[in-house]
Design an enzyme around this catalytic site. Structure first.
Site, PDB file in Angstrom:
ATOM      1  N   ASN A   8      30.988  32.076  37.856  1.00 30.16           N
ATOM      2  CA  ASN A   8      30.495  33.137  37.198  1.00 30.16           C
ATOM      3  C   ASN A   8      30.345  32.732  35.678  1.00 30.16           C
ATOM      4  OD1 ASN A   8      30.278  35.894  36.078  1.00 30.16           O
ATOM      5  ND2 ASN A   8      32.271  36.497  36.601  1.00 30.16           N
ATOM      6  N   LYS A  10      28.915  34.340  33.260  1.00 28.10           N
ATOM      7  CA  LYS A  10      29.127  35.730  32.416  1.00 28.10           C
ATOM      8  C   LYS A  10      27.939  35.473  31.449  1.00 28.10           C
ATOM      9  CE  LYS A  10      34.013  36.075  33.248  1.00 28.10           C
ATOM     10  NZ  LYS A  10      35.160  36.278  33.071  1.00 28.10           N
ATOM     11  N   HIS A  95      32.915  43.664  39.170  1.00 21.56           N
ATOM     12  CA  HIS A  95      33.681  42.705  38.301  1.00 21.56           C
ATOM     13  C   HIS A  95      34.468  43.686  37.213  1.00 21.56           C
ATOM     14  CE1 HIS A  95      34.960  39.892  35.281  1.00 21.56           C
ATOM     15  NE2 HIS A  95      34.795  38.699  36.362  1.00 21.56           N
ATOM     16  N   GLU A  97      35.076  43.348  34.192  1.00 21.96           N
ATOM     17  CA  GLU A  97      34.340  43.497  32.977  1.00 21.96           C
ATOM     18  C   GLU A  97      33.406  44.475  32.901  1.00 21.96           C
ATOM     19  OE1 GLU A  97      33.463  39.223  32.284  1.00 21.96           O
ATOM     20  OE2 GLU A  97      35.572  38.868  31.920  1.00 21.96           O
ATOM     21  N   GLU A 166      40.998  39.493  41.467  1.00 26.76           N
ATOM     22  CA  GLU A 166      41.411  38.970  40.220  1.00 26.76           C
ATOM     23  C   GLU A 166      42.178  40.083  39.234  1.00 26.76           C
ATOM     24  OE1 GLU A 166      37.617  36.443  38.946  1.00 26.76           O
ATOM     25  OE2 GLU A 166      37.007  38.529  38.625  1.00 26.76           O
ATOM     26  N   GLY A 176      41.985  39.839  29.317  1.00 32.53           N
ATOM     27  CA  GLY A 176      43.082  39.028  29.916  1.00 32.53           C
ATOM     28  C   GLY A 176      43.917  38.144  29.173  1.00 32.53           C
ATOM     29  N   SER A 207      41.577  32.743  35.449  1.00 31.80           N
ATOM     30  CA  SER A 207      42.150  31.457  34.628  1.00 31.80           C
ATOM     31  C   SER A 207      42.240  30.264  35.654  1.00 31.80           C
ATOM     32  CB  SER A 207      43.243  31.696  33.693  1.00 31.80           C
ATOM     33  OG  SER A 207      42.946  32.569  32.731  1.00 31.80           O
TER      34      SER A 207
END
Ligand code: PGA
Length: 246
Positions: A8, A10, A95, A97, A166, A176, A207
């Site tokens: 991902n 982003k 997701h 975010e 996640e 996070g 992570s």
């Protein structure tokens, strides 16, 4: 079932040259691996899909997000058919975010339906909590609810989809802490999800890096990873893939 490793990217990188280089380096690394065991999916920003598409052969493509709308007057949106035109076979949905930007369970449900109707595989992200302290019981309750709402009106038994567990606090930047979850905890949640939704493939995200990948890969209930920050460094992403490809 094959292990699924999803990059991902982003909102990265910023140049065509960097996107091309990153994709080509991952592709080169894949040539040396036993690809019967793994599916590797690159999810660049949608605008780079055509660039990445020309740089890869074995790596597959996915979208980080799609519109709830299929076409029409929706400024700034990208439809599932548009991303499919560029060879995407997967779409990340829900997701954290995007949830933080206001994406609701109902919108996620619409997106999952659209993705499945277009014969792409949705990667549905679940998980919550900006603090490490939530109890397993609460996590299970929330995650089960998120999946149930994402799949409302969908025959979950007949469809192919992946759930990415996640924990929000485990994501490397933004909301996070940058600390991965404990692999056994993630495996426990994966087992819980698979008991409720037997057809689903469960992967872990948050992570994930070259140092901790093996501890997750050793958990048979965790069938891959959703990798953010570490997927922007080809050598590190390849180490993560190798950990899961044994
Ligand atoms: P991270 O991101 O690997 O940088 O923590 C994972 C994700 O947000 O999908």
């Amino acid at each position: 079932m094959k292990k699924l490793l999803v990059a991902n990217w982003k909102l990265n990188p910023q140049s065509i040259a960097e996107a091309r280089t990153l994709a080509s380096q991952v592709e080169q690394g894949l040539l040396a691996l036993d690809r019967r065991r793994i599916e590797v999916v690159l999810c660049p920003p949608a605008i780079f899909l055509p660039i990445v598409r020309h740089s890869v052969h074995f790596a597959l493509l996915g979208a980080q997000n799609i519109s709830t709308e299929e076409s029409g007057p929706f400024t700034g949106e990208t439809s599932v058919r548009q991303i499919r035109e560029f060879g995407a076979g997967y779409a990340i949905v829900g997701h954290s975010e995007r949830r933080a930007m206001g994406e609701s369970d109902q919108m996620i449900n619409v997106k999952v339906k659209i993705v499945l109707a277009s014969h792409l595989e949705p990667i549905i992200c679940v998980g919550f909590g900006t603090k490490v302290t939530s109890t397993d019981a609460l996590i299970r309750r929330v995650v089960a609810k998120q999946i149930t709402l994402a799949l409302r009106g969908i025959g979950a038994k007949t469809q192919k989809f992946t759930v990415a567990y996640e924990p929000v606090w485990a994501i490397s930047r933004g909301l996070g802490t940058g600390k991965a979850a404990d692999a056994q905890h993630a495996a426990g949640i994966a087992g819980f999800i698979k008991a409720k939704f037997p057809k689903v493939r469960v992967i872990y995200g948050g992570s994930l890096d070259a140092n901790n990948a093996l501890s997750f890969a050793k958990q048979s209930l965790i069938e891959g990873g959703l990798v953010g920050g570490a997927s922007l460094r080809a050598a590190e992403f390849l180490k993560i893939i190798r950990a899961f490809a044994f």
